[in-house]
Design an enzyme around this catalytic site. Sequence first.
Site, PDB file in Angstrom:
ATOM      1  N   TRP A 172      88.879  67.003  26.453  1.00 41.56           N
ATOM      2  CA  TRP A 172      89.556  67.414  25.217  1.00 41.56           C
ATOM      3  C   TRP A 172      90.929  66.808  25.120  1.00 41.56           C
ATOM      4  O   TRP A 172      91.357  66.395  24.036  1.00 41.56           O
ATOM      5  CB  TRP A 172      89.582  68.941  25.097  1.00 41.56           C
ATOM      6  CG  TRP A 172      88.188  69.485  25.074  1.00 41.56           C
ATOM      7  CD1 TRP A 172      87.588  70.248  26.036  1.00 41.56           C
ATOM      8  CD2 TRP A 172      87.174  69.261  24.068  1.00 41.56           C
ATOM      9  NE1 TRP A 172      86.285  70.514  25.686  1.00 41.56           N
ATOM     10  CE2 TRP A 172      86.003  69.932  24.489  1.00 41.56           C
ATOM     11  CE3 TRP A 172      87.155  68.577  22.855  1.00 41.56           C
ATOM     12  CZ2 TRP A 172      84.823  69.919  23.732  1.00 41.56           C
ATOM     13  CZ3 TRP A 172      85.981  68.563  22.100  1.00 41.56           C
ATOM     14  CH2 TRP A 172      84.843  69.229  22.538  1.00 41.56           C
ATOM     15  N   ASP A 178      96.606  73.086  23.356  1.00 37.59           N
ATOM     16  CA  ASP A 178      95.246  73.382  22.917  1.00 37.59           C
ATOM     17  C   ASP A 178      94.768  74.550  23.779  1.00 37.59           C
ATOM     18  O   ASP A 178      94.471  74.387  24.953  1.00 37.59           O
ATOM     19  CB  ASP A 178      94.371  72.138  23.127  1.00 37.59           C
ATOM     20  CG  ASP A 178      92.909  72.383  22.772  1.00 37.59           C
ATOM     21  OD1 ASP A 178      92.557  73.527  22.412  1.00 37.59           O
ATOM     22  OD2 ASP A 178      92.121  71.420  22.859  1.00 37.59           O
ATOM     23  N   LYS A 209      85.584  80.781  20.901  1.00 32.73           N
ATOM     24  CA  LYS A 209      85.421  81.231  22.294  1.00 32.73           C
ATOM     25  C   LYS A 209      86.004  82.625  22.492  1.00 32.73           C
ATOM     26  O   LYS A 209      85.278  83.576  22.714  1.00 32.73           O
ATOM     27  CB  LYS A 209      86.001  80.211  23.254  1.00 32.73           C
ATOM     28  CG  LYS A 209      85.121  78.970  23.220  1.00 32.73           C
ATOM     29  CD  LYS A 209      85.620  77.837  23.994  1.00 32.73           C
ATOM     30  CE  LYS A 209      84.649  76.696  23.947  1.00 32.73           C
ATOM     31  NZ  LYS A 209      84.804  75.854  22.743  1.00 32.73           N
TER      32      LYS A 209
HETATM   33  C1  LIG Z   1      89.684  72.937  24.975  1.00 34.81           C
HETATM   34  C2  LIG Z   1      88.925  72.539  23.751  1.00 34.81           C
HETATM   35  N1  LIG Z   1      89.547  71.835  22.789  1.00 34.81           N
HETATM   36  C3  LIG Z   1      88.912  71.450  21.671  1.00 34.81           C
HETATM   37  C4  LIG Z   1      87.591  71.756  21.461  1.00 34.81           C
HETATM   38  C5  LIG Z   1      86.916  71.318  20.182  1.00 34.81           C
HETATM   39  O1  LIG Z   1      86.865  72.403  19.344  1.00 34.81           O
HETATM   40  P1  LIG Z   1      86.196  72.368  17.886  1.00 34.81           P
HETATM   41  O2  LIG Z   1      84.724  72.303  18.101  1.00 34.81           O
HETATM   42  O3  LIG Z   1      86.658  73.660  17.256  1.00 34.81           O
HETATM   43  O4  LIG Z   1      86.724  71.183  17.172  1.00 34.81           O
HETATM   44  C6  LIG Z   1      86.901  72.499  22.426  1.00 34.81           C
HETATM   45  C7  LIG Z   1      85.482  72.850  22.229  1.00 34.81           C
HETATM   46  O5  LIG Z   1      84.794  73.329  23.101  1.00 34.81           O
HETATM   47  C8  LIG Z   1      87.581  72.896  23.602  1.00 34.81           C
HETATM   48  O6  LIG Z   1      86.956  73.606  24.560  1.00 34.81           O
END
Ligand SMILES: Cc1ncc(COP(=O)(O)O)c(C=O)c1O
Length: 347
Positions: free
Chosen positions: A89, A158, A182
Site C-alpha cells: 500500500w 494511511d 475494515k
Molecule cells: C493499508 C491499506 N491501504 C489502502 C488500501 C486500499 O483501500 P481501498 O480499497 O479502500 O482503496 C487497503 C486495502 O486493503 C489497505 O489495507
Amino acid sequence: MPLPVLEEARDSFLNFSGSGMSILEISHRSKWFDGVIDDAGTRTRRLLGLGKNFHVLFLQGGASLQFSMIPMNFLGGGSTADYVNTGTWSSKAIKEARDLGKSIHVAASSEDRDFRYIPKNISFNQEAVYAHITSNNTIKGTQYSSFPNTGGVPLVADMSSDIMSRPIESDKFGLIYAGAQKNLGPAGACMVIVRDDLLDRVPETLPSMLKYTTFVSTNSMYNTPPCFAVYVVQLVLKWIEETIGGLSNMASINRKKAGALYSVIDASGFYRGTADSDSRSSMNVTFRLPSESLEQAFLQEALNSGFGGLKGHRSVGGCRASIYNATTLESVEALVDFMKEFERKNG
Ligand SMILES: Cc1ncc(COP(=O)(O)O)c(C=O)c1O
C-alpha cells in the site's frame, strides 16, 4: 462488523429513527442524515482526541483515491514529501504521487527484507510538506507500535487497517485516512481527517471533487455522500464508545487477541510468524506452516471448522488471521485451540 451494529442497521432498514423511511431511502439533505453525519464526526473527534483544527470528512473513492488526492492537494509549486515504504500500500501511494510528477523522497524502506519490519530512527527531510506512512501493513502483517518522530513535519497516515484500534497522539498528524471497510464499517466510505492549516495549500485549479476544501465547506455533502456507509460508521463508532468504552479498552482487547495468536506461533516450531516480533501487527497476524501442502490442509480444515478467510493475501500466500476490532476474543481463542490441535495432529 460488531453484532449490535448489524442488528441496529437491520432495524433501520425498515424504519430509520421513527422517520417511517428506510435508512436507504432518507435524503442526504434531511435532518435525519444531518444527525448521522454530525454524530459520526463528533464521535470521531472524541475517540481520537482531535483538536478544533481538524476536519472529519467522508469521501468516496476508497483509500486508493487518497494516494492521489494527498499529493494533488498539498504538493504544489515544486514542493516535496517524504514517504516510508513498508509494503504494497505504501508502494502504491508512492507510485500514484510520482505518476502525478510530484517530488517524492523515500525516507526509509523495509523492502530489503521483504517488508518484514517497520524501519526505525528514520530521518525526515525538514523541508518536506508531509511525511507519509502506512500505519498498519495489512498484507505483510506489520504495524508501527509507536509513530515516528518527524521533527514537526506533519505525519500523513494511511490507517485503513488499524484506525480506531488504539489511541493516537493526534497532534502529530496533518492528515489521516482510512477506507471504512475494515475497522469502521462497510465498503463505500473513506474517512479523511485533515488539519486546517494544510488546506491553505490546496490549489484552486483542482477539480471540485478532488479538493479537500470542497468537502470541508459542505460538511462532506458537495454531492451525494455514501449515506448508508456513513450511517454504519456512526453505529460502529457508537459501539466503540458506549459498549467497548473507548480506544484504550479497544487497544487492550486487541492486544489480548493478537497476544494469544502470537504466543501459539512463538511457542511452536510448526507455525512461523512472517513479521519481525518488534514490528508485528495487532490487526493482521501473518504466518506460514512448514510446507505449502500443509498450508492448504490447514486452510481447508480451518474452513470446515468455521474459520474462514485465513488465506494470506494473494500476492504473498501463507496464512493471515485478520482480527479487526469486531473480532471477539472468544473467536480468537477458538482459533488458538484449533491451531494447537492442528499442530498436534500434523506437527
Ligand atoms: C493499508 C491499506 N491501504 C489502502 C488500501 C486500499 O483501500 P481501498 O480499497 O479502500 O482503496 C487497503 C486495502 O486493503 C489497505 O489495507
